[in-house]
Design an enzyme around this catalytic site. Structure first.
Site, PDB file in Angstrom:
ATOM      1  N   TYR A  80     -17.438  28.490  -2.926  1.00 19.15           N
ATOM      2  CA  TYR A  80     -18.801  29.030  -3.044  1.00 19.15           C
ATOM      3  C   TYR A  80     -19.487  28.364  -4.221  1.00 19.15           C
ATOM      4  O   TYR A  80     -18.892  28.245  -5.297  1.00 19.15           O
ATOM      5  CB  TYR A  80     -18.791  30.542  -3.242  1.00 19.15           C
ATOM      6  CG  TYR A  80     -19.211  31.249  -1.982  1.00 19.15           C
ATOM      7  CD1 TYR A  80     -20.539  31.236  -1.585  1.00 19.15           C
ATOM      8  CD2 TYR A  80     -18.283  31.891  -1.174  1.00 19.15           C
ATOM      9  CE1 TYR A  80     -20.933  31.847  -0.400  1.00 19.15           C
ATOM     10  CE2 TYR A  80     -18.671  32.500   0.008  1.00 19.15           C
ATOM     11  CZ  TYR A  80     -19.998  32.477   0.387  1.00 19.15           C
ATOM     12  OH  TYR A  80     -20.379  33.061   1.555  1.00 19.15           O
ATOM     13  N   GLU A  82     -23.307  28.765  -4.789  1.00 12.80           N
ATOM     14  CA  GLU A  82     -24.747  29.010  -4.637  1.00 12.80           C
ATOM     15  C   GLU A  82     -25.496  28.407  -5.812  1.00 12.80           C
ATOM     16  O   GLU A  82     -25.037  28.493  -6.960  1.00 12.80           O
ATOM     17  CB  GLU A  82     -25.013  30.517  -4.525  1.00 12.80           C
ATOM     18  CG  GLU A  82     -24.644  31.050  -3.162  1.00 12.80           C
ATOM     19  CD  GLU A  82     -24.761  32.557  -3.055  1.00 12.80           C
ATOM     20  OE1 GLU A  82     -25.216  33.203  -4.016  1.00 12.80           O
ATOM     21  OE2 GLU A  82     -24.371  33.085  -1.998  1.00 12.80           O
ATOM     22  N   ASP A 226     -40.132  15.178  11.617  1.00 15.63           N
ATOM     23  CA  ASP A 226     -38.792  15.620  12.022  1.00 15.63           C
ATOM     24  C   ASP A 226     -38.128  14.435  12.721  1.00 15.63           C
ATOM     25  O   ASP A 226     -38.464  14.097  13.855  1.00 15.63           O
ATOM     26  CB  ASP A 226     -38.930  16.820  12.968  1.00 15.63           C
ATOM     27  CG  ASP A 226     -37.575  17.324  13.467  1.00 15.63           C
ATOM     28  OD1 ASP A 226     -36.569  16.591  13.331  1.00 15.63           O
ATOM     29  OD2 ASP A 226     -37.527  18.442  14.008  1.00 15.63           O
ATOM     30  N   THR A 252     -31.407  16.276  11.211  1.00 10.41           N
ATOM     31  CA  THR A 252     -29.998  16.642  11.292  1.00 10.41           C
ATOM     32  C   THR A 252     -29.190  15.416  10.870  1.00 10.41           C
ATOM     33  O   THR A 252     -29.715  14.303  10.821  1.00 10.41           O
ATOM     34  CB  THR A 252     -29.596  17.047  12.720  1.00 10.41           C
ATOM     35  OG1 THR A 252     -30.078  16.051  13.626  1.00 10.41           O
ATOM     36  CG2 THR A 252     -30.154  18.405  13.098  1.00 10.41           C
ATOM     37  N   LYS A 255     -26.681  13.461  14.684  1.00 11.14           N
ATOM     38  CA  LYS A 255     -27.115  12.783  15.914  1.00 11.14           C
ATOM     39  C   LYS A 255     -26.955  11.272  15.701  1.00 11.14           C
ATOM     40  O   LYS A 255     -25.841  10.822  15.450  1.00 11.14           O
ATOM     41  CB  LYS A 255     -28.548  13.205  16.262  1.00 11.14           C
ATOM     42  CG  LYS A 255     -28.681  14.708  16.552  1.00 11.14           C
ATOM     43  CD  LYS A 255     -30.048  15.068  17.062  1.00 11.14           C
ATOM     44  CE  LYS A 255     -30.159  16.529  17.459  1.00 11.14           C
ATOM     45  NZ  LYS A 255     -30.559  17.408  16.331  1.00 11.14           N
ATOM     46  N   ARG A 261     -22.063  17.897  11.502  1.00  7.44           N
ATOM     47  CA  ARG A 261     -23.081  18.880  11.871  1.00  7.44           C
ATOM     48  C   ARG A 261     -23.745  19.337  10.588  1.00  7.44           C
ATOM     49  O   ARG A 261     -23.081  19.760   9.641  1.00  7.44           O
ATOM     50  CB  ARG A 261     -22.454  20.123  12.542  1.00  7.44           C
ATOM     51  CG  ARG A 261     -21.797  19.908  13.884  1.00  7.44           C
ATOM     52  CD  ARG A 261     -22.712  19.324  14.902  1.00  7.44           C
ATOM     53  NE  ARG A 261     -23.684  20.228  15.431  1.00  7.44           N
ATOM     54  CZ  ARG A 261     -23.907  20.398  16.743  1.00  7.44           C
ATOM     55  NH1 ARG A 261     -23.190  19.762  17.644  1.00  7.44           N
ATOM     56  NH2 ARG A 261     -24.848  21.194  17.164  1.00  7.44           N
TER      57      ARG A 261
HETATM   58  N1  DSN Z   1     -30.825  20.559  20.823  1.00  6.29           N
HETATM   59  C1  DSN Z   1     -31.041  19.275  20.223  1.00  6.29           C
HETATM   60  C2  DSN Z   1     -31.235  18.222  21.261  1.00  6.29           C
HETATM   61  O1  DSN Z   1     -30.411  18.147  22.153  1.00  6.29           O
HETATM   62  O2  DSN Z   1     -32.167  17.460  21.197  1.00  6.29           O
HETATM   63  C3  DSN Z   1     -32.148  19.305  19.281  1.00  6.29           C
HETATM   64  O3  DSN Z   1     -31.938  20.307  18.356  1.00  6.29           O
END
Ligand code: DSN
Length: 439
Positions: A80, A82, A226, A252, A255, A261
């Protein structure tokens, strides 16, 4: 069975006569998953086998390096902390301060950003924190319509983003299916947003960040980009970066960026305090240090020259797939792709995107269905199927293999109800999958 991992925390418990390292009744075990919970082990193992035998074209998924996975399963899971490096609410943070600072420094260097927050648990919380940092509940936000390729958090009626803010939307041009900056500006002038969101989940073309900045300036709005889908391309210079233009950039990390993640917020220095406060303590509790260590590794990997080679191949594979599909008589939204994904449109077919995605799964091609611009079908079935190339490219796929995949998809599209034909195509998919790196 004993833990084979010497040097792990639990590996230092005394070895028992029966070969286990149980210190005392109730102490945490060090036995491997396969012996502790064969059911969960078998499910994980089975899913890994599924990945290896099939071709993953889900545009938002990717395979990370072993180094990233090692961070995720490290003892950092325990901690932890914070707060932020140098200002924590817990003791014992010497190393984790250094880990988080390293991740911050690398994120800033990778994207050329003035400030980085590496704590967001995932993309939706990152967007929520960014909105809370920059605007007030009830303010108007303007984002791309979900059905046109936007994201839930860009103001969808079912998302917090429309419950807490007044959500307005822009669309793509119905003819070209490309972003139409005149239309974005016209909507912006009409609805006077406090915040404009640029970026998408299912848009296959280059986004002109400066055009969005100019529109935002003309209506006195802030601009958030984004880049969750294209962060890897942006980091490698294969897609232009919004960092010079946007007040904040969210992404994110799992990807195209090929990390764990999680998520990341980049912003101008003037918004740094507000962003940090919105992430913690406003929205999140303790940061996930194992994920933050993995993000640091991901950012290091993304600075390697080989990462650019990978991203260029992601894009050329997507192009090869789109061109192969169009040669096979399948329509592609906007007539092609300039990034890592493409969306096919099934307006000329009797079956929906969902039905076709299911048929493709039977062949071993894993995708996700989606809506397309002006979709006459309901969002629950859609008229599109989205394909992305980051995951197969991480396994080493090339353009020649994309051409073969396109031919398989076109063959499946002839009659997605012909299960025998789909099963025959599955054999061809397995041949391609076997040529690739296993998962
Ligand atoms: N759910 C994701 C996607 O597949 O594009 C985006 O958050």
């Amino acid at each position: 069975m004993t833990s084979a991992r010497s040097g792990s925390m639990l590996g230092e418990l005394p070895l028992q006569a029966n070969g286990t390292r149980q210190g005392f009744a109730g102490s945490v075990g060090s036995d491997p998953l396969q012996s502790v919970d064969p059911a969960v082990w078998a499910l994980i193992h089975g899913d890994r086998e599924r990945h290896t035998r099939t071709l993953n074209f889900i545009a938002s998924e990717n395979y990370t390096s072993q180094a990233v996975l090692e961070c995720l399963s490290s003892h950092l899971n325990v901690k932890y902390a914070e707060g932020y490096p140098g200002a924590r609410y817990y003791q014992g943070v010497g190393q984790v301060d250094d880990i988080e600072q390293l991740a911050i420094d690398r994120a800033r260097e990778l994207f050329g950003a003035e400030h980085a927050n590496v704590q967001p648990y995932s993309g939706s919380p990152a967007n929520m924190a960014t909105y809370f940092a920059l605007i007030q509940p009830g303010d108007t936000i303007l984002g791309m319509d979900l059905s046109q390729g936007g994201h839930l958090t860009h103001g969808s009626p079912v998302s917090f983003s429309s419950k807490l803010f007044k959500a307005e939307h822009y669309s793509v041009d119905p003819g070209t299916e490309l972003l139409d900056h005149d239309q974005v500006e016209a909507v912006a002038k009409r609805v006077q947003p406090r915040l404009i969101i640029a970026g998408a989940s299912a848009y296959s073309r280059i986004i002109d960040w400066k055009a969005f900045r100019d529109i935002a300036d003309r209506v006195g709005a802030l601009l958030v980009a984004d880049i969750a889908h294209i962060a890897g391309l942006v980091a490698a210079g294969v897609h232009p970066s919004p960092v010079p233009f946007a007040d904040a950039v969210t992404t994110t990390t799992h990807k195209s960026l090929r990390g764990p993640r999680g998520a990341l917020i980049l912003c101008k220095a003037e918004h740094a305090k507000a962003i940090d406060r919105a992430v913690f303590p406003m929205l999140q509790g303790g940061p996930h240090l194992s994920a933050i260590a993995a993000k640091a590794v991901c950012f290091k990997e993304a600075m390697e020259p080989s990462f650019r080679v990978y991203q260029e191949r992601v894009a050329s594979n997507a192009r090869a797939l789109a061109e192969g599909l169009m040669r096979g008589g399948i329509q592609v939204v906007s007539g092609g792709t300039e990034n890592h994904l493409l969306v096919i449109k099934l307006l000329d077919r009797e079956y929906s995107g969902k039905a076709f995605a299911r048929a493709l799964e039977r062949t071993g091609i894993i995708t996700s269905f989606s809506t397309i611009p002006g979709d006459p079908r309901k969002p629950g079935v859609g008229s599109g199927v989205r394909f992305g190339t980051p995951a197969v490219t991480s396994r080493g796929a090339d353009e020649r293999q994309m051409q073969r995949v396109a031919e398989i998809i076109a063959a499946a599209a002839e009659d997605p109800t012909d299960e025998a034909a789909l099963d025959r195509l599955r054999i061809e998919v397995e041949v391609i999958a076997r040529e690739l790196q296993s998962v």
